[in-house]
Design a protein around this motif. Structure first.
Motif, PDB file in Angstrom:
ATOM      1  N   TYR A  34    -110.446  25.804 -14.687  1.00 56.39           N
ATOM      2  CA  TYR A  34    -111.146  24.607 -15.165  1.00 56.39           C
ATOM      3  C   TYR A  34    -111.699  24.883 -16.559  1.00 56.39           C
ATOM      4  O   TYR A  34    -111.840  26.020 -16.984  1.00 56.39           O
ATOM      5  N   GLY A  35    -111.968  23.815 -17.299  1.00 58.51           N
ATOM      6  CA  GLY A  35    -112.315  23.985 -18.698  1.00 58.51           C
ATOM      7  C   GLY A  35    -111.076  24.310 -19.510  1.00 58.51           C
ATOM      8  O   GLY A  35    -109.934  24.186 -19.041  1.00 58.51           O
ATOM      9  N   PHE A  36    -111.261  24.719 -20.752  1.00 63.30           N
ATOM     10  CA  PHE A  36    -110.168  25.079 -21.640  1.00 63.30           C
ATOM     11  C   PHE A  36    -109.057  24.024 -21.605  1.00 63.30           C
ATOM     12  O   PHE A  36    -109.287  22.880 -21.938  1.00 63.30           O
ATOM     13  N   LEU A  37    -107.852  24.407 -21.152  1.00 62.17           N
ATOM     14  CA  LEU A  37    -106.695  23.509 -21.218  1.00 62.17           C
ATOM     15  C   LEU A  37    -106.398  22.803 -19.889  1.00 62.17           C
ATOM     16  O   LEU A  37    -105.339  22.203 -19.731  1.00 62.17           O
ATOM     17  N   SER A  38    -107.330  22.861 -18.944  1.00 66.81           N
ATOM     18  CA  SER A  38    -107.031  22.374 -17.588  1.00 66.81           C
ATOM     19  C   SER A  38    -106.762  20.880 -17.524  1.00 66.81           C
ATOM     20  O   SER A  38    -106.037  20.421 -16.641  1.00 66.81           O
ATOM     21  N   GLU A  39    -107.349  20.082 -18.424  1.00 67.73           N
ATOM     22  CA  GLU A  39    -107.128  18.638 -18.407  1.00 67.73           C
ATOM     23  C   GLU A  39    -106.443  18.169 -19.686  1.00 67.73           C
ATOM     24  O   GLU A  39    -106.612  17.030 -20.118  1.00 67.73           O
ATOM     25  N   ASN A  40    -105.628  19.044 -20.261  1.00 67.79           N
ATOM     26  CA  ASN A  40    -104.894  18.731 -21.474  1.00 67.79           C
ATOM     27  C   ASN A  40    -103.474  18.312 -21.093  1.00 67.79           C
ATOM     28  O   ASN A  40    -102.643  19.142 -20.710  1.00 67.79           O
ATOM     29  N   ALA A  41    -103.217  17.019 -21.165  1.00 65.87           N
ATOM     30  CA  ALA A  41    -101.919  16.492 -20.728  1.00 65.87           C
ATOM     31  C   ALA A  41    -100.772  17.046 -21.560  1.00 65.87           C
ATOM     32  O   ALA A  41     -99.681  17.331 -21.033  1.00 65.87           O
ATOM     33  N   ASP A  42    -100.991  17.224 -22.856  1.00 69.88           N
ATOM     34  CA  ASP A  42     -99.933  17.762 -23.715  1.00 69.88           C
ATOM     35  C   ASP A  42     -99.557  19.182 -23.294  1.00 69.88           C
ATOM     36  O   ASP A  42     -98.377  19.548 -23.290  1.00 69.88           O
ATOM     37  N   PHE A  43    -100.567  19.974 -22.938  1.00 71.78           N
ATOM     38  CA  PHE A  43    -100.276  21.340 -22.507  1.00 71.78           C
ATOM     39  C   PHE A  43     -99.546  21.335 -21.164  1.00 71.78           C
ATOM     40  O   PHE A  43     -98.602  22.109 -20.951  1.00 71.78           O
ATOM     41  N   ALA A  44     -99.957  20.458 -20.254  1.00 72.01           N
ATOM     42  CA  ALA A  44     -99.262  20.362 -18.967  1.00 72.01           C
ATOM     43  C   ALA A  44     -97.783  20.035 -19.179  1.00 72.01           C
ATOM     44  O   ALA A  44     -96.905  20.619 -18.525  1.00 72.01           O
ATOM     45  N   GLU A  45     -97.493  19.126 -20.104  1.00 76.89           N
ATOM     46  CA  GLU A  45     -96.101  18.786 -20.406  1.00 76.89           C
ATOM     47  C   GLU A  45     -95.360  19.969 -21.017  1.00 76.89           C
ATOM     48  O   GLU A  45     -94.196  20.221 -20.709  1.00 76.89           O
ATOM     49  N   ALA A  67     -99.038  12.559 -16.578  1.00 72.79           N
ATOM     50  CA  ALA A  67     -99.308  11.118 -16.526  1.00 72.79           C
ATOM     51  C   ALA A  67    -100.617  10.830 -15.804  1.00 72.79           C
ATOM     52  O   ALA A  67    -101.381   9.940 -16.205  1.00 72.79           O
ATOM     53  N   SER A  68    -100.893  11.567 -14.754  1.00 73.53           N
ATOM     54  CA  SER A  68    -102.144  11.377 -14.021  1.00 73.53           C
ATOM     55  C   SER A  68    -103.335  11.816 -14.855  1.00 73.53           C
ATOM     56  O   SER A  68    -104.392  11.176 -14.833  1.00 73.53           O
ATOM     57  N   ILE A  69    -103.164  12.917 -15.583  1.00 74.47           N
ATOM     58  CA  ILE A  69    -104.251  13.397 -16.444  1.00 74.47           C
ATOM     59  C   ILE A  69    -104.571  12.338 -17.499  1.00 74.47           C
ATOM     60  O   ILE A  69    -105.739  12.020 -17.750  1.00 74.47           O
ATOM     61  N   ARG A  70    -103.520  11.780 -18.095  1.00 75.22           N
ATOM     62  CA  ARG A  70    -103.740  10.755 -19.128  1.00 75.22           C
ATOM     63  C   ARG A  70    -104.360   9.494 -18.529  1.00 75.22           C
ATOM     64  O   ARG A  70    -105.239   8.875 -19.135  1.00 75.22           O
ATOM     65  N   ALA A  78    -103.789   5.611  -6.486  1.00 78.99           N
ATOM     66  CA  ALA A  78    -103.499   4.677  -7.587  1.00 78.99           C
ATOM     67  C   ALA A  78    -102.850   5.361  -8.780  1.00 78.99           C
ATOM     68  O   ALA A  78    -102.182   4.694  -9.580  1.00 78.99           O
ATOM     69  N   VAL A  79    -103.031   6.661  -8.905  1.00 79.09           N
ATOM     70  CA  VAL A  79    -102.431   7.379 -10.043  1.00 79.09           C
ATOM     71  C   VAL A  79    -101.391   8.399  -9.562  1.00 79.09           C
ATOM     72  O   VAL A  79    -101.033   9.321 -10.296  1.00 79.09           O
TER      73      VAL A  79
END
Length: 629
Positions: free
Chosen positions: A82-93, A108-111, A265-266
């Protein structure tokens, strides 16, 4: 099942993930900055890769460095913690594009849940109750002020891309609105690169209730019940617990069902948290709980959910990322007992919660033998490790589980009081007082609890004279010293006094009569600089004080000691140099502030033990000045 896993994080969450991965037979790879080369998570992992300088923006926040480490180590998957890149959609991709498994929700869910305004609209469409407010595109002052008036004061201005308590302003009066709006927009632009805001009705007796949700790639979504995270300081959580005190069956069913709808929903996959704000003025009611936001990752407070459900959420993450279905159905999940967590920070409540850094010379956690068998410690450090000023000050978490809320609170408060940490300052005494407060024990808490009781929670009443008397037993003058050094008194027709002068690390001075009986016993331990005495989670170090000396920089004999742990940034003199009273001799940087140490009188630098760049501990002799002649 995934065979090898790179953890793109540090500290206690990296250690926590490594523990579960090892139990599942998964090879682990740690990443580390220059500041973390010898960190606990690096020592625990099967392999480790360097990713750059100490600053997070040059290491842990650089996705390409993480991907390069994964390629170099042969890792199959990446867990962001958690923190850092955990909610970074670009990094997940980028992770999935590199052919690696991303242990988290789809980009998509993160975004979809990353921007507060869009997320709230999606929740409205899914039938999830949301806080009354304004989500519109018109960001002009006139429109926003009109919407605030329609909502009714007080209102909350929130950055749409915000988080971590940033980009938020409470407005109580229309006359304040324009100034606070501009302040919020400036902070939002600086912190998130997006100055757009939304408005919400400010709840006057708010409770922070969140629901743990989990989804897989087979269409299954479950909730793992709720947590209460209402004990906060400046929007940062301090104490978390599960289940929420005062939660009735009907309200639980309503809020948990709403959380499951939100995840569905997501098309959510993996671990996530749906956060709600509740108006607790009339207890917890289903019609007075509203959606705030979704965290598309594992939460810091996930252990309390694990403790009441018996589920290892990290294991579930790894199984879902490997393509497996959720291990349990909704009807197989149940609440057992109560769990409470205290975040363990390297910070000093007595100085406004300033971070505390340096080496952990002492770090001792209570054991089950102390009668605290239901304790769990998720730690990122061990005794001997160094606390850096580069990262979040959280050292770990203390978690207690009991059959009842009262049992869990008592066990955790006791653990906080008994934990020994030195010389780094911590918030554990503060946490113990929160946990023992009558208002907390009653369960009638809201997010304003800490601010209401801040003075009592941060300024404990300590029996300092008794603590000094107890410490003095090990600090008496050794045999062979003269009568003046021993401090013994001679009086006709009276028992002799055996006095010893002590000073504590906060500058307090004590004249202790060793002939007086010890009336109270304390916990404690000895260090090179004196004896540390423990009471109710607070620690004070006592050492001998001589009339010709002093406790810190500016001593009468010219001995200047480091007033706190820090780094010497400049040395302005050399041995043998003549100096004048008030002349700066060196500069010490501590907690990102500079402190100049100056000559206490005219004289000569007789001894210089400091060098630029050196890290020093509190109480270390840095320079000694002798009087002229």
């Amino acid at each position: 099942m995934i065979a090898s896993l790179l953890i793109a994080n540090r500290g206690e969450i990296a250690c926590r993930i490594i523990g579960t991965a090892r139990r599942l037979g998964i090879r682990t790879v740690a990443v580390y900055s220059e500041a973390d080369a010898n960190a606990r998570h690096v020592r625990l992992a099967d392999a480790a890769e360097a990713i750059g300088p100490a600053a997070a923006r040059e290491s842990y926040l650089v996705g390409e460095r993480i991907l390069a480490a994964a390629r170099a180590s042969g890792a199959e998957a990446i867990h962001p913690g958690y923190g850092f890149l955990s909610e970074n959609a670009d990094f997940a991709e980028a992770v999935t594009a590199a052919g690696l498994v991303w242990v988290g929700p789809d980009a998509a869910s993160i975004r979809a849940m990353g921007l507060k305004d869009a997320a709230k609209q999606r929740m409205i469409d899914a039938g999830v109750p949301v806080t009354p407010g304004y989500l519109g595109d018109d960001q002009g002052l006139e429109r926003l002020a009109a919407e605030a008036q329609a909502i009714g004061y007080p209102v909350l201005i929130k950055a749409v891309a915000g988080g971590g308590g940033k980009g938020m302003r409470r407005v109580d009066d229309p006359a304040q609105f324009a100034d606070l709006l501009q302040s919020c927009q400036r902070e939002a632009a600086s912190s998130f690169g997006d100055d757009r805001v939304l408005l919400e009705k400010y709840i006057l007796s708010p409770r922070h209730i969140e629901v743990q949700v989990f989804g897989d790639r087979h269409g299954n979504v479950v909730h793992l019940f709720e947590r209460d995270c209402s004990l906060q300081r400046r929007h940062q959580k301090v104490i978390e617990e599960a289940p929420a005190p005062g939660m009735n069956v009907d309200t639980r069913e309503a809020i948990c069902a709403a959380a499951a709808r939100a995840a569905t929903a997501v098309d959510y996959v993996g671990a996530g948290t749906i956060e709600f704000i509740a108006d607790g003025s009339e207890g917890l009611r289903a019609d007075r709980i509203w959606f705030m936001e979704m965290n598309t990752r594992l939460q810091v407070e996930h252990p309390v959910t694990e403790e009441i459900t018996g589920v290892d959420l990290v294991e579930w993450q790894l199984r879902v990322a490997s393509g497996e279905p959720l291990p349990l159905r909704q009807d197989q999940l149940a609440i057992q007992g109560h769990a409470i967590e205290a975040r363990f920070y390297a910070e000093d409540p007595a100085t406004g919660f300033l971070p505390s850094t340096g080496q952990l010379d002492v770090l001792r956690l209570p054991t089950p033998a102390a009668g605290l068998a239901d304790l769990r410690y998720d730690m990122g450090v061990e005794e001997g490790d160094r606390v850096s000023d580069q990262y979040d000050p959280m050292l770990g978490k203390l978690i207690a589980r009991g059959d009842t809320r009262e049992a869990a609170a008592q066990a955790l408060a006791t653990a906080c009081r008994r934990t020994q940490v030195w010389p780094v300052r911590t918030n554990l005494g503060f946490a113990a007082r929160c946990l023992s407060h009558s208002e907390f024990r009653s369960g009638a808490v809201n997010t304003g609890f800490i601010e209401r009781h801040l003075t009592a929670l941060t300024e404990p009443t300590l029996p300092l004279d008794a603590m000094a008397r107890w410490a003095a037993e090990d600090l008496v003058a050794p045999e062979g010293e003269g009568p003046w050094e021993r401090g013994s008194g001679f009086r006709l027709n009276a028992a002799p006094r055996r006095e010893v002068a002590l000073v504590d690390d906060r500058g307090g001075r004590y004249a202790v009569d060793l002939a007086e009986p010890i009336m109270q016993a304390f916990g404690g331990f000895d260090t090179d600089e004196g004896r540390v005495v423990q009471h109710e989670g607070e620690l004070r170090r006592f050492r001998r004080f001589r009339a010709e000396g002093a406790a810190s920089g500016g001593a009468a004999d010219g001995s200047l000691l480091a007033p706190m742990p820090g780094r010497v940034t400049a040395v302005d003199v050399v041995e043998g140099q003549g100096v004048e009273k008030g002349q700066r001799l060196l500069t010490l940087e501590a907690m990102k502030m500079e402190h100049g140490l100056v000559a206490p009188f005219d004289g000569v630098v007789a001894e210089l033990r400091a060098s630029a760049g050196a890290q020093v501990r509190e109480g270390t002799l840095l320079v000694r000045v002798e009087r002229e002649g």
